[in-house]
Design a protein around this motif. Sequence first.
Motif, PDB file in Angstrom:
ATOM      1  N   ASP A   1       0.846  -1.191   0.000  1.00 39.85           N
ATOM      2  CA  ASP A   1       0.000   0.000   0.000  1.00 39.85           C
ATOM      3  C   ASP A   1       0.886   1.248   0.000  1.00 39.85           C
ATOM      4  OD1 ASP A   1      -1.771   2.063   0.497  1.00 39.85           O
ATOM      5  OD2 ASP A   1      -2.804   1.053   2.152  1.00 39.85           O
ATOM      6  N   PRO A   2       0.895   2.037  -1.094  1.00 37.70           N
ATOM      7  CA  PRO A   2       1.726   3.242  -1.119  1.00 37.70           C
ATOM      8  C   PRO A   2       1.283   4.297  -0.122  1.00 37.70           C
ATOM      9  CG  PRO A   2       0.252   3.211  -3.006  1.00 37.70           C
ATOM     10  CD  PRO A   2       0.112   1.872  -2.336  1.00 37.70           C
ATOM     11  N   HIS A   3       0.094   4.141   0.435  1.00 35.65           N
ATOM     12  CA  HIS A   3      -0.406   5.065   1.447  1.00 35.65           C
ATOM     13  C   HIS A   3      -0.167   4.538   2.859  1.00 35.65           C
ATOM     14  CE1 HIS A   3      -2.149   6.976  -2.001  1.00 35.65           C
ATOM     15  NE2 HIS A   3      -2.827   5.886  -2.290  1.00 35.65           N
ATOM     16  N   HIS A   4       0.619   3.475   2.954  1.00 35.73           N
ATOM     17  CA  HIS A   4       0.918   2.891   4.256  1.00 35.73           C
ATOM     18  C   HIS A   4       2.424   2.617   4.321  1.00 35.73           C
ATOM     19  CE1 HIS A   4      -0.886   0.094   7.611  1.00 35.73           C
ATOM     20  NE2 HIS A   4      -0.052   1.002   8.079  1.00 35.73           N
ATOM     21  N   ASN A   5       2.856   1.369   4.238  1.00 37.89           N
ATOM     22  CA  ASN A   5       4.270   1.046   4.432  1.00 37.89           C
ATOM     23  C   ASN A   5       5.044   0.799   3.143  1.00 37.89           C
ATOM     24  OD1 ASN A   5       3.919   1.240   7.190  1.00 37.89           O
ATOM     25  ND2 ASN A   5       3.507  -0.945   7.460  1.00 37.89           N
ATOM     26  N   ALA A   6       4.383   0.785   1.996  1.00 36.03           N
ATOM     27  CA  ALA A   6       5.074   0.549   0.721  1.00 36.03           C
ATOM     28  C   ALA A   6       5.649   1.868   0.207  1.00 36.03           C
ATOM     29  CB  ALA A   6       4.127  -0.074  -0.294  1.00 36.03           C
ATOM     30  N   ARG A   7       6.732   2.303   0.849  1.00 31.95           N
ATOM     31  CA  ARG A   7       7.321   3.617   0.589  1.00 31.95           C
ATOM     32  C   ARG A   7       8.798   3.579   0.955  1.00 31.95           C
ATOM     33  NH1 ARG A   7       7.847   5.531   5.785  1.00 31.95           N
ATOM     34  NH2 ARG A   7       6.403   4.683   7.333  1.00 31.95           N
TER      35      ARG A   7
ATOM     36  N   ALA B   1      -6.816   1.950   8.279  1.00 29.79           N
ATOM     37  CA  ALA B   1      -8.000   2.763   8.556  1.00 29.79           C
ATOM     38  C   ALA B   1      -7.691   4.253   8.487  1.00 29.79           C
ATOM     39  CB  ALA B   1      -8.568   2.407   9.926  1.00 29.79           C
ATOM     40  N   GLU B   2      -6.481   4.652   8.887  1.00 31.81           N
ATOM     41  CA  GLU B   2      -6.158   6.076   8.929  1.00 31.81           C
ATOM     42  C   GLU B   2      -6.147   6.704   7.541  1.00 31.81           C
ATOM     43  OE1 GLU B   2      -2.615   6.856  11.062  1.00 31.81           O
ATOM     44  OE2 GLU B   2      -3.358   6.046  12.963  1.00 31.81           O
ATOM     45  N   GLN B   3      -5.782   5.928   6.523  1.00 35.70           N
ATOM     46  CA  GLN B   3      -5.751   6.434   5.153  1.00 35.70           C
ATOM     47  C   GLN B   3      -6.755   5.683   4.279  1.00 35.70           C
ATOM     48  OE1 GLN B   3      -3.960   9.018   4.008  1.00 35.70           O
ATOM     49  NE2 GLN B   3      -3.109   9.388   6.045  1.00 35.70           N
ATOM     50  N   ALA B   4      -7.875   5.302   4.880  1.00 30.61           N
ATOM     51  CA  ALA B   4      -8.842   4.471   4.162  1.00 30.61           C
ATOM     52  C   ALA B   4      -9.349   5.130   2.885  1.00 30.61           C
ATOM     53  CB  ALA B   4     -10.018   4.139   5.080  1.00 30.61           C
ATOM     54  N   ALA B   5      -9.512   6.440   2.898  1.00 27.84           N
ATOM     55  CA  ALA B   5     -10.063   7.128   1.729  1.00 27.84           C
ATOM     56  C   ALA B   5      -9.146   7.029   0.519  1.00 27.84           C
ATOM     57  CB  ALA B   5     -10.333   8.595   2.065  1.00 27.84           C
TER      58      ALA B   5
ATOM     59  N   SER C   1       5.954  -2.678  -4.897  1.00 27.82           N
ATOM     60  CA  SER C   1       5.742  -4.036  -4.373  1.00 27.82           C
ATOM     61  C   SER C   1       4.396  -4.598  -4.806  1.00 27.82           C
ATOM     62  CB  SER C   1       5.833  -4.025  -2.848  1.00 27.82           C
ATOM     63  OG  SER C   1       4.854  -3.155  -2.294  1.00 27.82           O
ATOM     64  N   TRP C   2       3.411  -3.720  -4.962  1.00 36.73           N
ATOM     65  CA  TRP C   2       2.057  -4.147  -5.330  1.00 36.73           C
ATOM     66  C   TRP C   2       2.002  -4.812  -6.702  1.00 36.73           C
ATOM     67  CZ3 TRP C   2       3.434   0.887  -3.969  1.00 36.73           C
ATOM     68  CH2 TRP C   2       3.697   1.759  -5.030  1.00 36.73           C
ATOM     69  N   GLU C   3       3.011  -4.594  -7.533  1.00 39.88           N
ATOM     70  CA  GLU C   3       3.016  -5.221  -8.852  1.00 39.88           C
ATOM     71  C   GLU C   3       3.147  -6.737  -8.763  1.00 39.88           C
ATOM     72  OE1 GLU C   3       2.273  -3.645 -11.432  1.00 39.88           O
ATOM     73  OE2 GLU C   3       2.562  -1.549 -10.838  1.00 39.88           O
ATOM     74  N   GLY C   4       3.544  -7.250  -7.609  1.00 39.50           N
ATOM     75  CA  GLY C   4       3.675  -8.693  -7.450  1.00 39.50           C
ATOM     76  C   GLY C   4       2.396  -9.410  -7.082  1.00 39.50           C
ATOM     77  N   LEU C   5       1.308  -8.671  -6.884  1.00 37.66           N
ATOM     78  CA  LEU C   5       0.044  -9.282  -6.477  1.00 37.66           C
ATOM     79  C   LEU C   5      -0.926  -9.334  -7.648  1.00 37.66           C
ATOM     80  CD1 LEU C   5      -0.571  -7.582  -3.002  1.00 37.66           C
ATOM     81  CD2 LEU C   5       0.411  -9.850  -3.458  1.00 37.66           C
ATOM     82  N   ALA C   6      -1.293 -10.545  -8.059  1.00 34.56           N
ATOM     83  CA  ALA C   6      -2.346 -10.694  -9.062  1.00 34.56           C
ATOM     84  C   ALA C   6      -3.662 -10.201  -8.473  1.00 34.56           C
ATOM     85  CB  ALA C   6      -2.457 -12.152  -9.490  1.00 34.56           C
TER      86      ALA C   6
ATOM     87  N   PHE D   1      -7.278   2.585  -3.976  1.00 29.60           N
ATOM     88  CA  PHE D   1      -6.057   2.137  -4.643  1.00 29.60           C
ATOM     89  C   PHE D   1      -6.148   0.651  -4.975  1.00 29.60           C
ATOM     90  CE2 PHE D   1      -1.946  -0.016  -4.179  1.00 29.60           C
ATOM     91  CZ  PHE D   1      -1.263   0.544  -5.251  1.00 29.60           C
ATOM     92  N   PHE D   2      -6.489  -0.166  -3.997  1.00 31.72           N
ATOM     93  CA  PHE D   2      -6.566  -1.604  -4.251  1.00 31.72           C
ATOM     94  C   PHE D   2      -7.765  -1.955  -5.134  1.00 31.72           C
ATOM     95  CE2 PHE D   2      -3.945  -1.753  -0.318  1.00 31.72           C
ATOM     96  CZ  PHE D   2      -2.857  -2.425  -0.856  1.00 31.72           C
ATOM     97  N   ALA D   3      -8.885  -1.249  -4.946  1.00 31.28           N
ATOM     98  CA  ALA D   3     -10.046  -1.505  -5.796  1.00 31.28           C
ATOM     99  C   ALA D   3      -9.707  -1.232  -7.260  1.00 31.28           C
ATOM    100  CB  ALA D   3     -11.220  -0.644  -5.353  1.00 31.28           C
ATOM    101  N   GLY D   4      -8.936  -0.176  -7.505  1.00 29.48           N
ATOM    102  CA  GLY D   4      -8.547   0.155  -8.867  1.00 29.48           C
ATOM    103  C   GLY D   4      -7.652  -0.882  -9.511  1.00 29.48           C
ATOM    104  N   ARG D   5      -7.005  -1.702  -8.703  1.00 30.69           N
ATOM    105  CA  ARG D   5      -6.161  -2.770  -9.222  1.00 30.69           C
ATOM    106  C   ARG D   5      -6.908  -4.100  -9.290  1.00 30.69           C
ATOM    107  NH1 ARG D   5      -1.067  -1.668  -9.909  1.00 30.69           N
ATOM    108  NH2 ARG D   5      -0.497  -3.875  -9.753  1.00 30.69           N
ATOM    109  N   GLY D   6      -8.212  -4.059  -9.006  1.00 28.10           N
ATOM    110  CA  GLY D   6      -9.042  -5.244  -9.169  1.00 28.10           C
ATOM    111  C   GLY D   6      -9.088  -6.182  -7.986  1.00 28.10           C
ATOM    112  N   HIS D   7      -8.550  -5.770  -6.837  1.00 23.23           N
ATOM    113  CA  HIS D   7      -8.530  -6.646  -5.668  1.00 23.23           C
ATOM    114  C   HIS D   7      -9.842  -6.562  -4.892  1.00 23.23           C
ATOM    115  CE1 HIS D   7      -4.235  -7.580  -5.876  1.00 23.23           C
ATOM    116  NE2 HIS D   7      -4.024  -6.303  -6.151  1.00 23.23           N
TER     117      HIS D   7
END
Length: 572
Positions: free
Chosen positions: A467-473, A501-505, A486-491, A510-516
């Motif tokens: 999550d680029p809005h969490h720890n993927a930075r 929850a703090e950056q839920a908006a 890192s998210w590119e490794g998840l189908a 972000f994940f919905a846009g990638r189809g998860h």
Amino acid sequence: MRCLLLAGSALATALAIAGRPARTQMRPLTHRWVYLAHNLLPDENVPVVEGLLRRAAAAGYSGAVLADYKLNILDRMDERYFRHVDRIRKVARELRMELVPCVFPIGYSSGLLAHDPSLVEAMPVRDAEFRVRQGAARLVPDPDARVANGGFEESVGHRVAGWALQDEPGQATLVDREVRHGGAASLRLQDLGATNPPAGNGRVMQSVRLKPFRCYRVSFWARTRGLDTPGSVNCVVLPPRQGAPSLTHISLGVAPDQDWKLHQTVFNSQDNSSANLYIGVWGGRRGALWIDDVRLEEIGLVNVVRRDGCPLVVKGEDGTVYAEGRDYEPVRDPRMGTVPWEGEFELWHEPLDIRLAASSRIREGQRLRVSFYHPGLVHEGQAAACLTHPKVYALLRDQMERVQRLFQPATVFMQHDEIRCANWCGLCQARGVSPGRLLADNARRCVEIVRRASPQARVCVWSDMFDPHHNARGDYYLVNGSWAGSWEGLASDVVIVNWNAEQAARSLPFFAGRGHRQILAGYYDGDPAATLRWLETARGVRGVEGLMYTTWANRYDDLERFAGLLWRPAPK
């Protein structure tokens, strides 16, 4: 270690939130899971887990995540453990609850490292100076690495000499010449909520000199009386670069009331030749803390890691590289990764000597340059496994095959979570890619391992490391580089268990846009009603499928209330 609770139907209607959040109306959730971090080996734990399953089923939960450390070491379990698992499986079948096993402890890796502690991700020490005396080479500590006035004896009034920053001298921080550990004085931090409001800070700081890529220890003695925020006592070593993370993240373990006790932290200087050393309290309220005898020292072969990608190199100042076994005896640290048990690391023990072999070319009095690797430890000793070493993947395959035989799970939960040290060892560096690329490759390989053993199983993973809005930075703890990408490794068929929850908006779209599809990991031992506010943010986000009762403290007091708020009719 994080674990999940899954809920798998669409969230429906809007939430009315006015003051205290109102209970929402939503379509029935087909997956309503509870997180159980319980060790099933002791006899007494089995009825506890059974009782929780029965309570959960009565409250409308449909499954449970089993986060048992023993799933990492199934090869060591005896028949008693498997009888206990069989009993829990039978209870779950009776209650029509799904059991979801946790696998792949990437981040909190003690379960992997129990098989081989040398697989820990390790940081380099380069060209530390050693000198031979009486047949053994020992570290010559960096003479410039020291703390000025670490005993606080030198002061003008309550202003201590040598420390460039001191919070509120004479009010929050006071020189105490009556209560002290050594010397003539100590520094007392007193009732910080009142003496330094509103922050409640009581700290001292001075700049210290370091040598790049060396290992250092900071130690000090502490005494407390009625300190109501002992977890806020910290030692921080900040590099000069603006925004850089601390070089150390060790939890000091100070108690609310203790007599004089030694506390310490160990850190790698990385590429820094100086840093700002802070010691004290951040966000204190009431009570007193005394600090005395602060020391900074370079240390040698402590927790030295020996494996491919982590070489020990001993050379002369003329560049001659000496051979282990010929010029010096094999170097093995028997306490590395074995204290208090296998897969765990103590922060400090007496360093190893390098003992000369009988036929050594090294001479008495000779100066040597020694390079080696040591684990990058965080908080209470959290250690992460290497993301590249082939044996790591062999262990992951073995674990998944054993879990498949034991559970035949419909869902598997991968424990990629808070990976706080990465991309330092020679194997990772040789790949020439970022930590994000390393993790993307690791995630792909882990999903392949699951699918090979259990082709029909659904795969879930924690959100934070992808999550680029969490720890993927970047600038994340002791990670050498950025987790971005890192998210590119998840189908897209990998289910994201989202705890941001703090950056839920931002995180949820972000994940919905990638189809998860996504599951919200709610609760965290507070007010269950807070999850309603998170659901309001999730309203309208495609693919948000469910909820999880997630407790990090094994607190199940709110199990029924959580269900009552989120999917059961309100009690009359």
